[in-house]
Design a protein around this motif. Structure first.
Motif, mmCIF file in Angstrom:
data_model
loop_
_atom_site.group_PDB
_atom_site.id
_atom_site.type_symbol
_atom_site.label_atom_id
_atom_site.label_comp_id
_atom_site.label_asym_id
_atom_site.label_seq_id
_atom_site.Cartn_x
_atom_site.Cartn_y
_atom_site.Cartn_z
ATOM 1 N N GLY A 126 -7.823 1.629 -12.621
ATOM 2 C CA GLY A 126 -8.398 0.433 -12.282
ATOM 3 C C GLY A 126 -7.167 -0.372 -11.907
ATOM 4 O O GLY A 126 -6.364 0.084 -11.215
ATOM 5 N N THR A 127 -7.453 -1.756 -12.493
ATOM 6 C CA THR A 127 -6.656 -2.775 -12.312
ATOM 7 C C THR A 127 -5.753 -3.251 -13.619
ATOM 8 O O THR A 127 -6.683 -3.415 -14.490
ATOM 9 N N ASN B 288 0.756 -1.416 -0.003
ATOM 10 C CA ASN B 288 -0.145 -0.187 -0.049
ATOM 11 C C ASN B 288 0.973 1.112 -0.128
ATOM 12 O O ASN B 288 1.713 1.376 0.919
ATOM 13 N N GLN C 106 -2.140 3.448 -6.070
ATOM 14 C CA GLN C 106 -2.574 3.385 -4.646
ATOM 15 C C GLN C 106 -1.746 1.831 -4.081
ATOM 16 O O GLN C 106 -1.467 1.828 -2.894
ATOM 17 N N GLN C 107 -1.950 0.878 -5.067
ATOM 18 C CA GLN C 107 -1.367 -0.375 -4.617
ATOM 19 C C GLN C 107 -0.426 -1.111 -5.865
ATOM 20 O O GLN C 107 -0.688 -0.827 -6.940
ATOM 21 N N ASP D 161 -1.377 8.479 -9.492
ATOM 22 C CA ASP D 161 -2.406 8.033 -8.413
ATOM 23 C C ASP D 161 -2.272 6.695 -7.977
ATOM 24 O O ASP D 161 -3.339 6.043 -7.727
ATOM 25 N N TYR E 219 -2.718 -1.053 -9.138
ATOM 26 C CA TYR E 219 -4.165 -0.550 -8.906
ATOM 27 C C TYR E 219 -4.339 0.817 -8.623
ATOM 28 O O TYR E 219 -3.520 1.533 -7.829
ATOM 29 N N SER E 220 -5.095 1.472 -9.299
ATOM 30 C CA SER E 220 -5.692 2.956 -8.945
ATOM 31 C C SER E 220 -6.903 3.269 -9.071
ATOM 32 O O SER E 220 -7.750 2.265 -10.051
ATOM 33 N N ASP E 221 -7.581 3.878 -8.394
ATOM 34 C CA ASP E 221 -9.132 4.181 -8.373
ATOM 35 C C ASP E 221 -9.320 4.933 -10.032
ATOM 36 O O ASP E 221 -10.524 4.839 -10.255
ATOM 37 N N ILE E 222 -8.251 5.435 -10.623
ATOM 38 C CA ILE E 222 -8.481 6.285 -11.837
ATOM 39 C C ILE E 222 -8.197 5.054 -12.959
ATOM 40 O O ILE E 222 -9.222 4.880 -13.699
#
Length: 800
Positions: free
Chosen positions: A705-706, A634, A768-769, A766, A700-703
């Motif tokens: 995706g994966t 993370n 995130q993981q 951005d 992975y990102s909220d923007i």
């Protein structure tokens, strides 16, 4: 009156004196001692005496006089024969004198062979148990040969020529049988060689036959991936375009004879005063070398390109070897190559600092070698020899063994040589690069060298019987950058040893007789080992001194020159000033910044070398059981700031592990790990011929995706080398005080993963993981240094 019987008188018994009796006893014993022995005893003893001489013939190269091997054999051979005759005659006479005349020669020859064998092996640090065991083996073998030869001579009446031919044939049969055993009943070398070739040549660069594989995502979906790798069209070990001129350079005995100029390709230099650093210069060394500590000669060889302009200069420092052999001559293969490519190369003569049977070795010789490197640089800098046109802003140092440590110490010399005038040269020249060839890394005055903004490369062989673990990894860790344009790398060569990087040292990393126990059958050839060294060192220096940045690709992925590398295993690490680390596992994590699936264990460990030496590096050890296990890292807000730059690639280092063994059993579809050694951490055993790396990297990102990438689709990961250093595994833990009883060393391999492999226009700002998914039922792995490379730092090119 006269008696009829004649008077009878007895003669008195005359008792011999002690002196007479002793004389007669000694006379009888002397006569027995001079009695001729039987033909059987004569021939039996002769074989043992021959074995004694053969042992000494093996030992003589280890005690050189510096007069040449032929002279050594004449001197030591003649002296030995005289001493052997005296010792044998005295012992035989004593044994024969005391009632053992029939077998005196046999007992004497056996006793001398036992004593000589045991002493020689004990002096080779084999330990008393192995020395006794090997002495017993020698006696048994010699006895069997002696019985056979004696039988032929005494009872079959065979001639000396006939017996000699029989023994030669017997020796050849045994030798050929052993060779056949290694070739046909040992490891399948062809299979292993093919494995290395497959790794070196994958992925295939051919546009008609590109390496193809399917990305199997953890959600079960698949996507076909075609990969190609841009490779070098030229071999870095090929001779360059410059004509090369070779000079010897040497000092006169005193300053009054000093001159400069060229006489028969000789450059004359002035000696240097080393009395403030060379404190233990023995009279025996002064007698042999002909100079004192205040007249240290500046001797060596130099190769220079012929052409206009100034050229970068490279200084090579050899390591410790027998001082009577010229180690500096062993790097001509590097000098000639690098000079042809546009670099001046000096191979420094530091033989007077090396070990001698007669005078030992000087104290703190690594420090003295570093001082001597600075002295050579100073001499060349101050005198500006007409034959050499030097660019002093482009200087590199190469060192082998103790010379490798000295090269790093020379850059950081002010740490040790406080107020020494020789360190002032560091303010005048710019040392851009250091190469450590199987370097040592001992503490000198409780301090170690640190390199700042200096490129660093270290090479080491997995069958190095001198330095059984890669100490250059420590210097790699202590090399730091805070300026642009720098990089560092490590190269581990499977089946390479310590000595073959020098043409003089050869394939034996120990002196005789200890060398006879070393396993040389599994070594790569000296020619191949030096070719690999030429490729990596030439590439490193062309990138460091000649600003040929494209050569950095070789250290980001050695397969870019895979078609030129000799077929053996390679494991490499790479880092540069363009790299920003997200996770390096050096700090203490109060709250672990990662999460794992239920059946995966993660632990930060301190990496150890094969002899339990600290590698000055911590990493994350993973072990998992069951399908589709994963670990997720993370990212914090601070780490995401790093990702705001233009990111070209993700970097991550892996090491396969099987140096701590675990038995894995399956019961009712549940995997259970049982530690075989309770004193160590559990790590799974792996198949050393399995080079696949079934790992999926997920971002992975909220923007965005994966996104996933199957890492197995474009690189492999070799198992740690498990070579035997000696001819028998029984000897590994018993000779050299357990020096060869070593674990398997985890070798970190750095992978550069360009962003274009994930698709077009992926912005990590951005993210995130970062997750790793393991697509095998169970396994273990070491993970280190997860980071990113910013724009301009990626030189290897993969194409989907």
């Amino acid at each position: 009156m006269v008696n009829d019987f004649e008077e009878i008188t007895e003669e008195p018994i005359v008792r011999k004196s002690l002196k007479v009796r002793l004389y007669e006893w000694m006379k009888r014993r002397w006569q027995f001692m001079l009695m001729k022995e039987s033909a059987f005893v004569y021939s039996f003893s002769l074989i043992f005496l021959l074995a004694l001489c053969i042992e000494w013939v093996v030992v003589i190269p280890g005690i050189p006089t510096g007069l040449g091997i032929i002279i050594d054999y004449l001197i030591f051979g003649s002296l030995y024969v005289i001493l052997l005759i005296i010792a044998f005659t005295l012992l035989k006479s004593i044994l024969a004198f005391f009632y053992l005349h029939k077998c005196a020669s046999m007992i004497a020859s056996i006793a001398i062979l036992v004593s000589q064998s045991y002493i020689l092996m004990l002096k080779s640090n084999w330990g008393w148990k192995v020395s006794l065991f090997m002495t017993t083996i020698i006696i048994i073998i010699t006895t069997l040969v002696a019985l056979y030869a004696s039988y032929l001579f005494a009872y079959r009446k065979k001639t000396f020529t006939y017996i000699t031919c029989n023994l030669v044939i017997l020796f050849l049969v045994i030798a050929l049988g052993n060779e056949a055993r290694e070739n046909f009943f040992g490891d399948d070398k062809d299979l292993i060689t093919q494995l290395y070739e497959d790794v070196l040549l994958s992925p295939d660069m051919s546009s008609d036959d590109k390496d193809s594989s399917a990305d199997v995502n953890h959600d079960g979906s698949t996507q076909q991936v075609l990969l190609s790798l841009d490779r070098f069209s030229n071999d870095p070990s090929e001779v360059g375009s410059f004509e090369v001129r070779h000079y010897d350079y040497e000092s006169y005995a005193d300053d009054t004879d000093f001159m400069t100029g060229e006489v028969e390709n000789i450059i004359y230099t002035a000696p240097m005063d080393g009395s403030d650093v060379l404190k233990d210069w023995k009279w025996t060394k002064e007698l042999y070398w002909g100079f004192s500590e205040n007249q240290i000669p500046i001797n060596g060889q130099v190769w220079t390109p012929v052409g206009e302009g100034e050229f970068p200069i490279v200084f090579i420092m050899h390591g410790n070897h027998v001082g009577e052999e010229d180690s500096s001559d062993g790097y001509a293969y590097l000098g000639e190559l690098l000079a042809s490519q546009g670099m001046i190369v000096c191979s420094i003569d530091a033989n007077f600092l090396n070990y001698s049977v007669w005078s030992g070795i000087v104290d703190d010789d690594q420090l003295l070698r570093s001082w001597l490197m600075l002295a050579h640089i100073t001499s060349f800098y101050e005198h500006q020899y007409d034959q050499l046109s030097i660019d002093w802003d482009q200087v590199a140092l190469i060192g082998h063994s103790r010379g490798g440590q000295a090269a790093a110490m020379a850059v950081d010399a002010k740490k040790w040589l406080v107020d020494n005038e020789m360190t002032s040269i560091l303010d005048e020249v710019s040392i851009k690069a250091v190469v450590g060839i199987a370097p040592t890394d001992y503490r000198v005055d409780s301090k170690q060298a640190n390199l700042h903004n200096v490129n660093y490369l270290t090479l080491h062989g997995t069958m190095d019987s001198d330095l059984t673990e890669s100490f250059g990894d420590r210097q790699y860790e202590r090399t730091k950058f805070n300026e642009e344009g720098h990089f560092k790398a490590t190269v581990e060569l499977y089946h390479a040893n310590h000595g073959q990087f020098n043409t003089i040292w050869g394939k034996y990393d120990e002196q005789f007789p200890g060398a006879i126990l070393l396993n040389t059958a599994d070594l790569m050839s000296g020619i191949d080992q030096r070719k690999a060294a030429q490729i990596f060192i030439s590439s490193f220096l062309q990138a460091s001194l000649l600003q040929q940045d494209q050569y950095k690709a070789i250290f980001q992925d050695f397969r870019t020159v895979g078609q030129y590398l000799p077929p053996t295993g390679y494991v490499t690490r790479y880092s540069s000033s363009n790299e920003s680390l997200l996770f390096n596992f050096e700090q203490d994590y109060t709250d672990s910044p990662w999460s794992t699936s239920p059946d995966l264990e993660a632990e930060v460990i301190e990496l150890k070398g094969r002899s339990d030496g600290v590698k000055q590096n911590s990493a994350l050890w993973l072990q998992w059981f069951g399908e589709q296990q994963h670990i997720t890292f993370n990212l914090t807000n601070q780490q995401q700031i790093i990702l705001n730059k233009n990111i070209e690639a993700i970097t991550i280092s892996f090491a396969r592990t099987d140096y701590r063994q675990v038995a894995v059993t399956s019961e009712e579809n549940d995997l259970e790990a049982t530690t075989t050694d309770q004193s160590t951490d559990p790590i799974l055993e792996i198949d050393k011929l399995d080079v696949t790396l079934p790992i999926e990297l997920e971002l992975y990102s909220d923007i965005f995706g994966t996104i996933q990438l199957d890492l197995a689709s474009y690189f492999s990961l070799l198992a740690p080398a498990e070579d035997d250093f000696t001819k028998s595994s029984i000897l590994e833990e018993r000779i050299k005080k357990g020096k060869y009883d070593v674990k398997v060393e985890p070798l970190l391999q750095t992978y550069i993963i360009p962003m274009n492999l994930f698709g077009e226009n992926i912005n990590l700002s951005d993210m995130q993981q970062i997750s790793l998914y393991f697509n095998q039922p169970s396994g273990s792995l070491i993970v280190d240094n997860i980071g990113v490379i910013t724009e301009g730092g990626t030189y290897v090119q993969y194409n989907r």
